[in-house]
Design a protein around this motif. Structure first.
Motif, PDB file in Angstrom:
ATOM      1  N   GLN A   1     -34.682  18.618   9.306  1.00  0.00           N
ATOM      2  CA  GLN A   1     -33.770  18.913   8.196  1.00  0.00           C
ATOM      3  C   GLN A   1     -32.526  19.690   8.627  1.00  0.00           C
ATOM      4  N   GLY A   2     -32.465  20.044   9.919  1.00  0.00           N
ATOM      5  CA  GLY A   2     -31.275  20.734  10.403  1.00  0.00           C
ATOM      6  C   GLY A   2     -31.225  22.195   9.986  1.00  0.00           C
ATOM      7  N   HIS A   3     -30.016  22.753   9.975  1.00  0.00           N
ATOM      8  CA  HIS A   3     -29.706  24.129   9.532  1.00  0.00           C
ATOM      9  C   HIS A   3     -30.186  25.202  10.505  1.00  0.00           C
ATOM     10  N   ALA A   4     -30.152  24.895  11.810  1.00  0.00           N
ATOM     11  CA  ALA A   4     -30.441  25.939  12.791  1.00  0.00           C
ATOM     12  C   ALA A   4     -29.285  26.941  12.829  1.00  0.00           C
ATOM     13  N   LEU A   5     -29.616  28.189  13.149  1.00  0.00           N
ATOM     14  CA  LEU A   5     -28.626  29.265  13.256  1.00  0.00           C
ATOM     15  C   LEU A   5     -28.702  29.834  14.665  1.00  0.00           C
ATOM     16  N   ALA A   6     -27.604  29.727  15.407  1.00  0.00           N
ATOM     17  CA  ALA A   6     -27.609  30.073  16.832  1.00  0.00           C
ATOM     18  C   ALA A   6     -27.785  31.572  17.058  1.00  0.00           C
TER      19      ALA A   6
ATOM     20  N   PHE B   1     -43.139  24.578  -0.235  1.00  0.00           N
ATOM     21  CA  PHE B   1     -43.347  23.273  -0.854  1.00  0.00           C
ATOM     22  C   PHE B   1     -42.098  22.741  -1.536  1.00  0.00           C
ATOM     23  N   ASP B   2     -41.045  23.530  -1.557  1.00  0.00           N
ATOM     24  CA  ASP B   2     -39.763  23.094  -2.117  1.00  0.00           C
ATOM     25  C   ASP B   2     -38.663  23.334  -1.099  1.00  0.00           C
ATOM     26  N   GLN B   3     -37.594  22.582  -1.202  1.00  0.00           N
ATOM     27  CA  GLN B   3     -36.443  22.736  -0.328  1.00  0.00           C
ATOM     28  C   GLN B   3     -35.376  23.496  -1.093  1.00  0.00           C
ATOM     29  N   LEU B   4     -35.084  24.738  -0.640  1.00  0.00           N
ATOM     30  CA  LEU B   4     -34.123  25.587  -1.340  1.00  0.00           C
ATOM     31  C   LEU B   4     -32.697  25.382  -0.845  1.00  0.00           C
ATOM     32  N   ASP B   5     -32.495  25.424   0.484  1.00  0.00           N
ATOM     33  CA  ASP B   5     -31.159  25.335   1.073  1.00  0.00           C
ATOM     34  C   ASP B   5     -30.238  26.406   0.498  1.00  0.00           C
ATOM     35  N   VAL B   6     -30.661  27.674   0.606  1.00  0.00           N
ATOM     36  CA  VAL B   6     -29.862  28.778   0.074  1.00  0.00           C
ATOM     37  C   VAL B   6     -29.306  29.613   1.231  1.00  0.00           C
ATOM     38  N   PRO B   7     -28.110  30.228   1.061  1.00  0.00           N
ATOM     39  CA  PRO B   7     -27.557  31.083   2.108  1.00  0.00           C
ATOM     40  C   PRO B   7     -28.479  32.270   2.390  1.00  0.00           C
ATOM     41  N   PHE B   8     -28.645  32.593   3.691  1.00  0.00           N
ATOM     42  CA  PHE B   8     -29.508  33.702   4.071  1.00  0.00           C
ATOM     43  C   PHE B   8     -29.139  34.158   5.476  1.00  0.00           C
ATOM     44  N   LYS B   9     -28.809  35.456   5.637  1.00  0.00           N
ATOM     45  CA  LYS B   9     -28.543  36.061   6.944  1.00  0.00           C
ATOM     46  C   LYS B   9     -27.499  35.283   7.751  1.00  0.00           C
ATOM     47  N   GLY B  10     -26.509  34.752   7.092  1.00  0.00           N
ATOM     48  CA  GLY B  10     -25.472  33.999   7.785  1.00  0.00           C
ATOM     49  C   GLY B  10     -25.827  32.553   8.072  1.00  0.00           C
ATOM     50  N   GLY B  11     -27.006  32.130   7.655  1.00  0.00           N
ATOM     51  CA  GLY B  11     -27.442  30.747   7.855  1.00  0.00           C
ATOM     52  C   GLY B  11     -27.914  30.138   6.551  1.00  0.00           C
ATOM     53  N   VAL B  12     -28.867  29.224   6.647  1.00  0.00           N
ATOM     54  CA  VAL B  12     -29.422  28.554   5.474  1.00  0.00           C
ATOM     55  C   VAL B  12     -30.934  28.629   5.532  1.00  0.00           C
ATOM     56  N   LEU B  13     -31.544  29.208   4.498  1.00  0.00           N
ATOM     57  CA  LEU B  13     -32.990  29.209   4.354  1.00  0.00           C
ATOM     58  C   LEU B  13     -33.373  27.905   3.659  1.00  0.00           C
ATOM     59  N   VAL B  14     -34.075  27.053   4.382  1.00  0.00           N
ATOM     60  CA  VAL B  14     -34.387  25.721   3.850  1.00  0.00           C
ATOM     61  C   VAL B  14     -35.638  25.722   2.979  1.00  0.00           C
TER      62      VAL B  14
ATOM     63  N   VAL C   1     -44.153  19.583   2.707  1.00  0.00           N
ATOM     64  CA  VAL C   1     -44.070  20.959   3.173  1.00  0.00           C
ATOM     65  C   VAL C   1     -42.939  21.069   4.187  1.00  0.00           C
ATOM     66  N   SER C   2     -42.158  22.131   4.079  1.00  0.00           N
ATOM     67  CA  SER C   2     -41.081  22.406   5.036  1.00  0.00           C
ATOM     68  C   SER C   2     -41.402  23.681   5.805  1.00  0.00           C
ATOM     69  N   VAL C   3     -40.996  23.717   7.078  1.00  0.00           N
ATOM     70  CA  VAL C   3     -41.250  24.866   7.939  1.00  0.00           C
ATOM     71  C   VAL C   3     -39.948  25.221   8.662  1.00  0.00           C
ATOM     72  N   GLN C   4     -39.668  26.508   8.741  1.00  0.00           N
ATOM     73  CA  GLN C   4     -38.496  26.994   9.477  1.00  0.00           C
ATOM     74  C   GLN C   4     -38.839  28.350  10.086  1.00  0.00           C
ATOM     75  N   ALA C   5     -38.329  28.629  11.269  1.00  0.00           N
ATOM     76  CA  ALA C   5     -38.560  29.910  11.936  1.00  0.00           C
ATOM     77  C   ALA C   5     -37.319  30.792  11.818  1.00  0.00           C
ATOM     78  N   TRP C   6     -37.560  32.080  11.599  1.00  0.00           N
ATOM     79  CA  TRP C   6     -36.490  33.083  11.600  1.00  0.00           C
ATOM     80  C   TRP C   6     -36.873  34.178  12.593  1.00  0.00           C
ATOM     81  N   ILE C   7     -35.904  34.527  13.453  1.00  0.00           N
ATOM     82  CA  ILE C   7     -36.173  35.438  14.563  1.00  0.00           C
ATOM     83  C   ILE C   7     -35.090  36.514  14.614  1.00  0.00           C
ATOM     84  N   PRO C   8     -35.478  37.795  14.665  1.00  0.00           N
ATOM     85  CA  PRO C   8     -34.455  38.822  14.885  1.00  0.00           C
ATOM     86  C   PRO C   8     -33.722  38.567  16.198  1.00  0.00           C
ATOM     87  N   ASP C   9     -32.403  38.610  16.144  1.00  0.00           N
ATOM     88  CA  ASP C   9     -31.605  38.308  17.336  1.00  0.00           C
ATOM     89  C   ASP C   9     -30.228  38.950  17.160  1.00  0.00           C
ATOM     90  N   PRO C  10     -29.871  39.888  18.033  1.00  0.00           N
ATOM     91  CA  PRO C  10     -28.585  40.587  17.864  1.00  0.00           C
ATOM     92  C   PRO C  10     -27.380  39.674  17.982  1.00  0.00           C
TER      93      PRO C  10
END
Length: 332
Positions: free
Chosen positions: A215-220, A259-272, A306-315
């Motif tokens: 679904q894309g929306h990776a945040l570098a 279980f739903d696709q939100l696609d909302v702005p979050f931490k400078g990226g997109v929470l899917v 079901v959708s899965v996405q990882a979020w990682i603290p990264d300076p």
């Protein structure tokens, strides 16, 4: 998804999801086949074909693969100009005149094969086709497109094509791919040395359908955009593997399942995904790799998404976080 349905599903996932992490990361892989000689099915480098694979030889005079669309093309029956795979008529005699093939008016425009994830229940990761005729001296290309229509890989055969269109089979070549990445479409085409000409293909085949779509929306972050790959059929009790690359190691991230696709702005990226379940303690190796394996629990209804996405603290992330692409799977 309504709350009355969501709550029981969450209980099933929480009790069934035991993530075993720290195993070596299994990176995405692909094997490309660029132009191997082919006279019968015994020459197929994909043999044996994966379970539930589908193949079309056109020998019944029709195209019968559900969930697959072809760009404009014509099925050719036996005749002096037909170039089928040699062994399709039951004889290995150097001639394809006795079988059936698929013809495209312009080899340079090629044939595009498009897969329908809704009909197939996902997208294939394995594909093969045999090029049987085209303009003399043509270089043959197989181009691979992802589910979003973006070209991500190609393989070619050395210049091929004899100087006749009478069904000779010495020039026939197999091109294909076997790997992890879902195929939204493929295109086989030629780059003629001189004038363009009709192109013929045969033995179109695909398999290893994956229910997981990117679904894309990776945040570098520090190492670029983290890449999340999911494997597994989502059948009850079957293993599911989640692996990541390009993740900042040594810090505790989280997997968000929804279980739903939100696609909302979050931490400078997109929470899917909707944050229905958050699995914490996801720590990558210093190399930036991580893998977790669990068994998909029984009791999840068919056609559950079901959708899965990882979020990682990264300076290096815009708001102190990096995120992987999201992947979405659908239960059979």
């Amino acid at each position: 998804m309504d709350p009355m349905t969501r709550q029981p599903l969450l209980l099933i996932l929480v009790t069934g999801l035991v993530l075993a992490s720290g195993t070596p990361c299994e990176a995405q892989s692909q094997t490309l086949y660029g132009g191997t000689p082919y006279t019968t099915r015994r020459d197929n480098p994909l043999d044996p074909l994966p379970p539930a694979a589908q193949a079309e030889t056109f020998e019944d005079g029709s195209f019968d693969l559900a969930g697959v669309a072809l760009s404009p093309s014509t099925i050719l029956g036996p005749g002096p100009l037909t170039d089928s795979v040699d062994g399709d008529d039951g004889q290995l005699d150097g001639s394809g005149n006795g079988g059936w093939s698929l013809a495209v008016a312009s080899g340079s425009a090629g044939l595009t094969v498009t897969f329908d994830a809704h009909i197939l229940g996902g997208l294939p990761t394995t594909f093969g086709v045999v090029w049987t005729d085209g303009a003399p001296g043509s270089e043959i290309f197989l181009e691979l497109f992802d589910e979003h229509g973006a070209l991500y890989a190609s393989v070619s055969s050395t210049p091929n094509g004899d100087d006749s269109f009478d069904g000779g089979t010495a020039e026939d070549r197999f091109l294909g791919v076997q790997g992890d990445l879902p195929l939204g479409a493929v295109r086989i085409r030629t780059a003629p040395v001189g004038d363009d000409a009709q192109m013929e293909v045969d033995h179109l085949q695909f398999g290893d359908v994956t229910p997981w779509l990117d679904q894309g929306h990776a945040l570098a972050g520090t190492f670029g955009a983290p890449y999340l790959l999911a494997k597994g059929s989502l059948a009850p009790g079957s293993p599911v593997s989640l692996s990541m690359q390009s993740v900042l190691g040594g810090v505790a991230g989280a997997l968000v399942l929804g279980f739903d696709q939100l696609d909302v702005p979050f931490k400078g990226g997109v929470l899917v995904p909707s944050p229905d379940l958050i699995v914490t303690g996801v720590v990558a190796e210093p190399t930036g790799n991580w893998q977790g394996v669990f068994r998909w629990p029984a009791g999840v209804p068919a056609d559950t998404v079901v959708s899965v996405q990882a979020w990682i603290p990264d300076p290096a992330g815009p708001s102190g976080y990096a995120a992987s692409n999201a992947v979405q799977g659908k239960t059979p």
